[in-house]
Design a protein around this motif. Structure first.
Motif, PDB file in Angstrom:
ATOM      1  N   ALA A 104      -0.065   5.719  16.918  1.00 17.60           N
ATOM      2  CA  ALA A 104       0.681   6.442  17.550  1.00 17.60           C
ATOM      3  C   ALA A 104       1.420   7.421  16.580  1.00 17.60           C
ATOM      4  N   ALA A 105       1.806   6.746  15.449  1.00 16.46           N
ATOM      5  CA  ALA A 105       2.681   7.471  14.573  1.00 16.46           C
ATOM      6  C   ALA A 105       1.764   8.459  13.877  1.00 16.46           C
ATOM      7  N   LEU A 106       0.633   8.156  13.560  1.00 13.62           N
ATOM      8  CA  LEU A 106      -0.525   9.084  12.635  1.00 13.62           C
ATOM      9  C   LEU A 106      -0.747  10.093  13.723  1.00 13.62           C
ATOM     10  N   ARG A 137      -3.736   5.135   4.336  1.00 13.78           N
ATOM     11  CA  ARG A 137      -3.207   6.081   5.215  1.00 13.78           C
ATOM     12  C   ARG A 137      -1.720   5.579   5.768  1.00 13.78           C
ATOM     13  N   ILE A 138      -1.302   4.410   5.254  1.00 14.19           N
ATOM     14  CA  ILE A 138       0.124   3.835   5.418  1.00 14.19           C
ATOM     15  C   ILE A 138       0.665   3.533   4.229  1.00 14.19           C
ATOM     16  N   THR A 149       0.884  -1.152  -0.031  1.00 16.91           N
ATOM     17  CA  THR A 149       0.083  -0.178   0.162  1.00 16.91           C
ATOM     18  C   THR A 149       1.056   1.230   0.086  1.00 16.91           C
ATOM     19  N   SER A 150       0.435   2.319  -0.529  1.00 16.09           N
ATOM     20  CA  SER A 150       1.110   3.659  -0.674  1.00 16.09           C
ATOM     21  C   SER A 150       0.123   4.804  -0.298  1.00 16.09           C
ATOM     22  N   ALA A 151       0.855   5.316   0.986  1.00 14.88           N
ATOM     23  CA  ALA A 151      -0.100   6.588   1.435  1.00 14.88           C
ATOM     24  C   ALA A 151       0.300   7.640   0.495  1.00 14.88           C
ATOM     25  N   PRO A 152      -0.444   8.578   0.167  1.00 13.41           N
ATOM     26  CA  PRO A 152      -0.097   9.723  -0.672  1.00 13.41           C
ATOM     27  C   PRO A 152       0.852  10.495  -0.012  1.00 13.41           C
ATOM     28  N   ASP A 153       0.597  10.925   1.301  1.00 15.57           N
ATOM     29  CA  ASP A 153       1.468  11.584   2.045  1.00 15.57           C
ATOM     30  C   ASP A 153       2.860  11.060   2.594  1.00 15.57           C
ATOM     31  N   ASP A 154       2.864   9.720   2.448  1.00 10.94           N
ATOM     32  CA  ASP A 154       3.879   8.894   3.224  1.00 10.94           C
ATOM     33  C   ASP A 154       3.999   9.358   4.632  1.00 10.94           C
ATOM     34  N   ARG A 155       2.988   9.715   5.282  1.00  8.72           N
ATOM     35  CA  ARG A 155       3.233  10.094   6.783  1.00  8.72           C
ATOM     36  C   ARG A 155       3.748   8.789   7.641  1.00  8.72           C
ATOM     37  N   VAL A 156       3.189   7.721   7.101  1.00 11.30           N
ATOM     38  CA  VAL A 156       3.564   6.429   8.121  1.00 11.30           C
ATOM     39  C   VAL A 156       3.867   5.378   7.216  1.00 11.30           C
ATOM     40  N   THR A 157       5.098   4.912   7.576  1.00  9.92           N
ATOM     41  CA  THR A 157       5.629   3.708   6.732  1.00  9.92           C
ATOM     42  C   THR A 157       5.732   2.679   7.585  1.00  9.92           C
TER      43      THR A 157
END
Length: 215
Positions: free
Chosen positions: A211-213, A87-88, A50-58
């Motif tokens: 927690a990361a989000l 989202r991730i 999966t790929s989140a558009p913002d790469d906020r959480v990997t």
């Protein structure tokens, strides 16, 4: 101002400058080490389920397709991916263990499938059927070939890719990256570059992702 006072002030000024330089060097070294570790965790061509558009959480998982603990974690991972799909960013890295006779063969099957844009399909089948082929000493290549046929791969191309030195190199790089970031067994997870120390269950991984989000 006396000569002794000037000497003392000069001495402390030299120490202050030295400490400042040392702090900058240490900070740059730490930043460089952190960047190097991040590059080891996720490479440009790493498999992203999966790929989140913002790469906020990997989330990065180093896995062995034959590992029973990886098989046990798989349902929770899939539940997590379904819930946080947009989202991730979820990254898979190979880490076949020498103690598992068909771990590298399974990794080769997944990489060969990736050549035909069917990585996720093979990833799923390997885990969903793990109990039927895992733990055996004889080669399970015929089983993996049946999986390749079932997901619609060009079998001639699949068979040729299995022995491609580039696939051997890719698996080697994944494993060496894992060793470099401290992977000793599987499954091993990293969330935004930090090693996940909890139980590899849906609840444990969900808590780390939440927690990361929230940061």
């Amino acid at each position: 101002m006396s000569g002794n006072t000037k000497i003392t002030l000069g001495f402390f000024a030299v120490i202050l400058v030295g400490l400042t330089v040392l702090l900058v060097v240490v900070r740059n070294t730490e930043d460089g080490a952190g960047q190097a570790a991040a590059e080891r965790l996720v490479r440009a061509d790493s498999h992203r389920l999966t790929s989140a558009p913002d790469d906020r959480v990997t989330v990065v998982e180093f896995l062995d397709y034959e590992c029973p603990s990886c098989g046990a974690a798989y349902p929770g991972v899939e539940q997590l991916r379904a819930e946080y799909a947009d989202r991730i960013t979820y990254v898979i890295r190979n880490f076949p263990l020498e103690s598992h006779a068909n771990a590298e063969n399974a990794a080769r099957a997944a990489e060969a499938a990736a050549r035909q844009d069917k990585f996720e399909e093979m990833y799923r089948r390997l885990f969903e059927t793990q109990q039927s082929w895992g733990g055996k000493q004889e080669s399970q290549q015929p089983v993996f070939e049946e999986h390749a046929r079932a997901i619609g791969l060009d079998l001639a191309r699949y068979q040729a890719d299995l022995t491609d030195p580039a696939i051997t190199e890719r698996i080697r790089v994944d494993r060496e990256d894992g060793i470099a970031v401290g992977v000793q067994g599987t499954p091993m997870f990293f969330v935004n570059g930090e090693r996940f120390e909890g139980q590899p269950t849906y609840a444990g991984l969900k808590a780390a992702v939440d927690a990361a989000l929230a940061r």
